[in-house]
Design a protein around this motif. Structure first.
Motif, PDB file in Angstrom:
ATOM      1  N   TRP A 154      14.380  49.112  33.009  1.00 29.86           N
ATOM      2  CA  TRP A 154      15.672  48.659  33.526  1.00 29.86           C
ATOM      3  C   TRP A 154      15.723  48.744  35.043  1.00 29.86           C
ATOM      4  O   TRP A 154      15.351  49.743  35.639  1.00 29.86           O
ATOM      5  CB  TRP A 154      16.809  49.466  32.918  1.00 29.86           C
ATOM      6  CG  TRP A 154      17.029  49.080  31.504  1.00 29.86           C
ATOM      7  CD1 TRP A 154      16.660  49.776  30.394  1.00 29.86           C
ATOM      8  CD2 TRP A 154      17.621  47.867  31.033  1.00 29.86           C
ATOM      9  NE1 TRP A 154      16.994  49.070  29.263  1.00 29.86           N
ATOM     10  CE2 TRP A 154      17.591  47.904  29.622  1.00 29.86           C
ATOM     11  CE3 TRP A 154      18.174  46.757  31.655  1.00 29.86           C
ATOM     12  CZ2 TRP A 154      18.091  46.868  28.835  1.00 29.86           C
ATOM     13  CZ3 TRP A 154      18.671  45.738  30.872  1.00 29.86           C
ATOM     14  CH2 TRP A 154      18.634  45.789  29.487  1.00 29.86           C
ATOM     15  N   PHE A 207      14.718  41.396  24.261  1.00 31.43           N
ATOM     16  CA  PHE A 207      14.445  42.773  23.854  1.00 31.43           C
ATOM     17  C   PHE A 207      13.289  42.898  22.862  1.00 31.43           C
ATOM     18  O   PHE A 207      13.016  43.991  22.379  1.00 31.43           O
ATOM     19  CB  PHE A 207      15.699  43.407  23.257  1.00 31.43           C
ATOM     20  CG  PHE A 207      16.780  43.605  24.278  1.00 31.43           C
ATOM     21  CD1 PHE A 207      16.707  44.658  25.175  1.00 31.43           C
ATOM     22  CD2 PHE A 207      17.841  42.725  24.362  1.00 31.43           C
ATOM     23  CE1 PHE A 207      17.685  44.849  26.129  1.00 31.43           C
ATOM     24  CE2 PHE A 207      18.826  42.908  25.315  1.00 31.43           C
ATOM     25  CZ  PHE A 207      18.749  43.959  26.208  1.00 31.43           C
ATOM     26  N   VAL A 234      11.970  48.097  27.783  1.00 28.62           N
ATOM     27  CA  VAL A 234      12.412  47.354  28.959  1.00 28.62           C
ATOM     28  C   VAL A 234      12.548  48.346  30.111  1.00 28.62           C
ATOM     29  O   VAL A 234      13.221  49.365  29.969  1.00 28.62           O
ATOM     30  CB  VAL A 234      13.759  46.652  28.692  1.00 28.62           C
ATOM     31  CG1 VAL A 234      14.271  45.965  29.950  1.00 28.62           C
ATOM     32  CG2 VAL A 234      13.636  45.659  27.551  1.00 28.62           C
ATOM     33  N   LEU A 263      10.775  45.551  18.851  1.00 24.48           N
ATOM     34  CA  LEU A 263      11.481  45.759  20.104  1.00 24.48           C
ATOM     35  C   LEU A 263      10.477  46.200  21.157  1.00 24.48           C
ATOM     36  O   LEU A 263       9.533  46.924  20.863  1.00 24.48           O
ATOM     37  CB  LEU A 263      12.561  46.816  19.943  1.00 24.48           C
ATOM     38  CG  LEU A 263      13.730  46.444  19.041  1.00 24.48           C
ATOM     39  CD1 LEU A 263      14.688  47.620  18.941  1.00 24.48           C
ATOM     40  CD2 LEU A 263      14.450  45.218  19.556  1.00 24.48           C
TER      41      LEU A 263
END
Length: 124
Positions: free
Chosen positions: A13, A58, A11, A8
């Motif tokens: 956001w 992701f 990220v 993973l």
């Protein structure tokens, strides 16, 4: 290059990324609904393809060029819907509106992510 060891990724956001993820899930759900109501497996395949893109987003397999792939994929789903005779026009129209948002976000995020390294190196 082994794909078996993907992880993973973090990220960062933004509102655009949040809307992108939400829109992708909505259009995938619409495609799966079209598959169940029309009996056409092509919509299930398209919906699953959208879900695969959602998962890859992701992981560390994600690259900015995949935004462009996503935009093309959204266009292909529109062509498939038209060639299938535009089943369920109301649901299809909602889906096309969501996909328009997706394409705009894909292009916007591609430009933003490609611009980031250039702005980082200019400050040094």
């Amino acid at each position: 290059m082994s794909i078996a060891g993907f992880e993973l990724r973090p990220v960062e956001w933004t509102p655009a990324k949040g809307l992108l993820v939400t829109s992708a899930l909505v259009t995938a759900a619409i495609h799966l609904a079209l598959a169940t109501t029309t009996g056409r497996n092509v919509f299930a395949v398209l919906g699953l393809g959208l879900l695969v893109g959602f998962v890859v987003f992701f992981t560390d397999l994600w690259q900015p060029v995949l935004y462009l792939v996503g935009a093309v994929y959204a266009g292909v789903t529109t062509v498939v819907w038209v060639l299938a005779g535009m089943p369920n026009p109301l649901l299809g129209a909602v889906d096309k509106a969501v996909q328009f948002v997706l394409v705009v976000l894909f292009v916007y995020l591609l430009v933003e992510e490609l611009r980031e390294p250039a702005s980082d190196s200019s400050g040094e």
